[in-house]
Design a protein around this motif. Structure first.
Motif, PDB file in Angstrom:
ATOM      1  N   ALA A  80       0.834  -1.209   0.000  1.00  0.00           N
ATOM      2  CA  ALA A  80       0.000   0.000   0.000  1.00  0.00           C
ATOM      3  C   ALA A  80       0.871   1.262   0.000  1.00  0.00           C
ATOM      4  O   ALA A  80       0.641   2.200  -0.766  1.00  0.00           O
ATOM      5  N   ARG A  81       1.911   1.267   0.817  1.00  0.00           N
ATOM      6  CA  ARG A  81       2.769   2.459   0.903  1.00  0.00           C
ATOM      7  C   ARG A  81       3.561   2.652  -0.389  1.00  0.00           C
ATOM      8  O   ARG A  81       3.751   3.784  -0.846  1.00  0.00           O
ATOM      9  N   GLY A  82       3.997   1.540  -0.985  1.00  0.00           N
ATOM     10  CA  GLY A  82       4.703   1.637  -2.275  1.00  0.00           C
ATOM     11  C   GLY A  82       3.809   2.270  -3.331  1.00  0.00           C
ATOM     12  O   GLY A  82       4.254   3.093  -4.137  1.00  0.00           O
ATOM     13  N   MET A  83       2.533   1.915  -3.306  1.00  0.00           N
ATOM     14  CA  MET A  83       1.587   2.419  -4.304  1.00  0.00           C
ATOM     15  C   MET A  83       1.412   3.937  -4.234  1.00  0.00           C
ATOM     16  O   MET A  83       1.199   4.590  -5.250  1.00  0.00           O
ATOM     17  N   VAL A  84       1.495   4.498  -3.046  1.00  0.00           N
ATOM     18  CA  VAL A  84       1.282   5.940  -2.889  1.00  0.00           C
ATOM     19  C   VAL A  84       2.326   6.699  -3.702  1.00  0.00           C
ATOM     20  O   VAL A  84       2.018   7.585  -4.498  1.00  0.00           O
ATOM     21  N   ARG A  85       3.563   6.301  -3.536  1.00  0.00           N
ATOM     22  CA  ARG A  85       4.642   6.984  -4.252  1.00  0.00           C
ATOM     23  C   ARG A  85       4.568   6.694  -5.753  1.00  0.00           C
ATOM     24  O   ARG A  85       4.762   7.577  -6.579  1.00  0.00           O
ATOM     25  N   ILE A  86       4.299   5.449  -6.084  1.00  0.00           N
ATOM     26  CA  ILE A  86       4.251   5.069  -7.498  1.00  0.00           C
ATOM     27  C   ILE A  86       3.158   5.861  -8.214  1.00  0.00           C
ATOM     28  O   ILE A  86       3.352   6.324  -9.335  1.00  0.00           O
ATOM     29  N   CYS A  87       2.024   6.049  -7.564  1.00  0.00           N
ATOM     30  CA  CYS A  87       0.924   6.784  -8.216  1.00  0.00           C
ATOM     31  C   CYS A  87       1.308   8.230  -8.518  1.00  0.00           C
ATOM     32  O   CYS A  87       0.919   8.773  -9.542  1.00  0.00           O
ATOM     33  N   LYS A  88       2.076   8.839  -7.639  1.00  0.00           N
ATOM     34  CA  LYS A  88       2.494  10.229  -7.885  1.00  0.00           C
ATOM     35  C   LYS A  88       3.323  10.297  -9.156  1.00  0.00           C
ATOM     36  O   LYS A  88       3.137  11.173  -9.998  1.00  0.00           O
ATOM     37  N   GLU A  89       4.269   9.375  -9.283  1.00  0.00           N
ATOM     38  CA  GLU A  89       5.142   9.396 -10.459  1.00  0.00           C
ATOM     39  C   GLU A  89       4.359   9.009 -11.711  1.00  0.00           C
ATOM     40  O   GLU A  89       4.552   9.570 -12.782  1.00  0.00           O
TER      41      GLU A  89
END
Ligand code: ACO
Length: 311
Positions: A147-156
């Protein structure tokens, strides 16, 4: 006992608590997550190839710098995801090996060739656009590191989508040949982008369990519909036509209706018979073999350091 642990686990999930690496979890939850996260990681890394193919042929220095940064971001996404998978007790070697032997899948879309510069636009707009719809939903997945990985990935990823849309917008403001190139690219990438969401819910073998465990928060068909709805207006805004004669607004449903996906093509591509499957994996194998010296150097460095520590 196992039953009590499992009930407590489900209670935590129902309560929207995140599951962390050292927490107890059912074996099947662990296995399903390793499958999904590692396939997600492989998709990010294999996804570098169709775009990497155009870095040296970008039409300007500016476009080249942007594309280079974007492809590097994808490598980064792969690394976050491999790390998230490793927290579940599997090694990087095992994960890469499963990619090479074909035991693990990666997104079907990356088995289509990138034939023109406009494909950099369509991939950014449609492929990254579809990826975002799916990944926004996964920000709420039950496994904490994922879930935490997804937050950053979505921004990029949202920067990636805009750069793709901008490429198509620029081509659509160009001459006849450029507009044709953009339309041709959308014609080729539209349907494979819809396939990224996976089979219909009724044919999705993992969905039931994945929804109960909140690994998945929305179903394949729900996410696909969301993507269709957002894409129609974006296409219209720059004068592109989506290649589906059945696409029309349905007042009752409050959504766009759309035509049936060619499932035979989908299953053929995920079985390894797409245009580029063999090349993609062979290219990855080659890059991996050529990088062996880096891994050896890291090992040598690490053993020197630990020898120095114990001395
Ligand atoms: N490409 C390749 N394989 C697919 C695809 C696809 N587009 N869609 C489904 N499959 C495979 C599944 O992996 C599964 O095979 P497996 O049992 O060997 O793993 C099988 O088809 C049946 O599908 P489902 O039961 O629906 O599988 P699942 O519940 O995992 O749903 C989905 C598939 C939606 C892709 C899910 O795994 C997911 O959300 N993954 C994370 C997102 C992701 O991987 N994105 C990668 C592309 S985006 C990008 O990287 C830029």
């Amino acid at each position: 006992d196992e039953k009590t642990l499992e009930a407590e686990f489900q209670r935590r999930i129902d309560n929207e608590e995140k599951i962390e690496p050292k927490d107890w979890m059912p074996q099947a939850y662990r296995k399903n997550l390793i499958r999904q996260i590692s396939q997600h990681a492989h998709s990010e890394v294999i996804g570098m190839q169709p775009e990497g193919n155009w870095i040296t042929r970008a039409p300007s220095l500016h476009r080249k710098a942007v594309l280079l940064a974007k492809v590097q971001d994808e490598a980064g996404h792969g690394l976050y995801l491999y790390s998230a998978a490793e927290t579940l007790g599997i090694s990087r070697e095992e994960l890469i090996d499963a990619l090479h032997t074909g035991a693990a899948k990666y997104a079907s879309i990356f088995n289509y060739p990138s034939l023109s510069w406009a494909d950099m636009g369509a991939i950014g707009w449609l492929v990254d656009g579809a990826a975002i719809v799916n990944q926004v939903s996964l920000q709420r997945t039950s496994y904490g590191p994922y879930a935490r990985g997804m937050v950053r990935i979505c921004k990029e990823e949202s920067f990636h989508q805009r750069q793709g849309y901008h490429i198509l917008m620029t081509l659509m403001e160009g001459d006849e040949r450029q507009r044709k190139m953009a339309q041709d690219s959308v014609n080729r990438f539209w349907w494979p982008s819809l396939m990224m969401f996976g089979p219909h819910d009724s044919d999705s073998q993992h969905s039931g369990q994945s929804m109960t465990w909140k690994i998945k928060r929305q179903s394949n068909d729900e996410l696909r519909q969301k993507f269709v709805d957002q894409s129609v207006e974006q296409a219209e805004a720059i004068g592109l036509t989506l290649p589906d004669p059945d696409l029309r607004w349905n007042e009752d449903r409050g959504h766009y209706d759309f035509g049936e996906i060619d499932w035979e093509e989908f299953y053929s591509v995920i079985a390894g018979n797409g245009h580029c499957n063999r090349d993609r994996v062979a290219h990855h194998r080659r890059a991996h073999d050529e990088g062996a010296w880096v891994r050896e150097a890291l090992d040598a460095y690490e053993s020197k350091r630990s020898a120095a520590r114990t001395a």
